[in-house]
Design a protein around this motif. Structure first.
Motif, PDB file in Angstrom:
ATOM      1  N   ASN A 297       0.276  -6.538   3.065  1.00  0.00           N
ATOM      2  CA  ASN A 297      -1.106  -6.958   2.845  1.00  0.00           C
ATOM      3  C   ASN A 297      -1.848  -5.975   1.946  1.00  0.00           C
ATOM      4  N   TRP A 298      -1.309  -4.769   1.814  1.00  0.00           N
ATOM      5  CA  TRP A 298      -1.856  -3.748   0.922  1.00  0.00           C
ATOM      6  C   TRP A 298      -0.756  -2.740   0.612  1.00  0.00           C
ATOM      7  N   GLY A 299      -0.990  -1.923  -0.376  1.00  0.00           N
ATOM      8  CA  GLY A 299      -0.063  -0.846  -0.720  1.00  0.00           C
ATOM      9  C   GLY A 299       1.033  -1.287  -1.675  1.00  0.00           C
TER      10      GLY A 299
ATOM     11  N   SER B 113      -7.176   3.992   7.406  1.00  0.00           N
ATOM     12  CA  SER B 113      -7.619   2.959   6.477  1.00  0.00           C
ATOM     13  C   SER B 113      -6.480   2.565   5.538  1.00  0.00           C
ATOM     14  N   LYS B 114      -6.658   1.427   4.912  1.00  0.00           N
ATOM     15  CA  LYS B 114      -5.685   0.936   3.935  1.00  0.00           C
ATOM     16  C   LYS B 114      -5.663   1.865   2.732  1.00  0.00           C
TER      17      LYS B 114
ATOM     18  N   HIS C 101      -0.022   1.575  11.845  1.00  0.00           N
ATOM     19  CA  HIS C 101      -0.607   1.485  10.501  1.00  0.00           C
ATOM     20  C   HIS C 101       0.276   0.624   9.580  1.00  0.00           C
ATOM     21  N   HIS C 102       1.562   0.911   9.577  1.00  0.00           N
ATOM     22  CA  HIS C 102       2.454   0.177   8.675  1.00  0.00           C
ATOM     23  C   HIS C 102       2.777  -1.221   9.179  1.00  0.00           C
TER      24      HIS C 102
ATOM     25  N   GLN D 155      -0.015  -3.155   8.049  1.00  0.00           N
ATOM     26  CA  GLN D 155       0.153  -3.339   6.612  1.00  0.00           C
ATOM     27  C   GLN D 155       1.000  -4.589   6.325  1.00  0.00           C
TER      28      GLN D 155
END
Length: 147
Positions: free
Chosen positions: A27-29, A76-77, A140-141, A144
């Motif tokens: 979704n990000w990164g 945060s992202k 967190h991941h 993600q």
């Protein structure tokens, strides 16, 4: 903050990891799912003393970042990734997920352990802080990748 040493958090992580597959999209990164799963192995390898990645004590990291590793605030992202946890190499999801699951299980098997060796960069963590850090990083991941 949840801890990987807590049975319910461990079971939650195991359930969430089973929702990942080689087609999971971030979704990000910038990491694809294979690289993310490889990346998540690093903190476990450090904790279990399988690899110190050449890290040296870092007082700036201790002062400004250490508490964020295990406090209740979610990351945060788009946080920057430590160089030693980055790879440009293609990582096979199916190979890396087996390794990560084994590291999670091995870590949980030490849930009664009271004393851990210091982190090579951040120094001493309590057993609770180590467990919270591992949970927080995986959470967190997994967020993600939407699991």
């Amino acid at each position: 903050m949840q801890s990987i040493f807590n049975e319910s958090a461990y079971n939650e992580i195991k359930s969430r990891i089973d929702k990942l597959d080689e087609n999971s999209k971030a979704n990000w990164g910038k990491m694809d799912v294979g690289k993310m799963v490889w990346h998540c192995q690093g903190p476990f390898n450090i904790m279990l003393q399988k690899n110190d990645y050449g890290l040296k004590p870092n007082w700036l990291a201790k002062v400004f970042f250490k508490k964020s590793l295990y406090n209740d605030k979610t990351w945060s992202k788009g946080l920057p990734t430590a160089k030693f946890l980055k790879t440009k190499d293609k990582k096979d999801f199916n190979t890396e997920i087996i390794k990560l699951k084994a590291l999670i299980d091995e870590t949980y098997s030490h849930k009664e352990k009271e004393e851990w060796k210091p982190h090579p960069g951040f120094g001493y963590f309590t057993a609770q802080q180590w467990g919270q850090m591992q949970y927080k990083h995986l959470d967190h991941h997994f967020r993600q990748f939407g699991v």
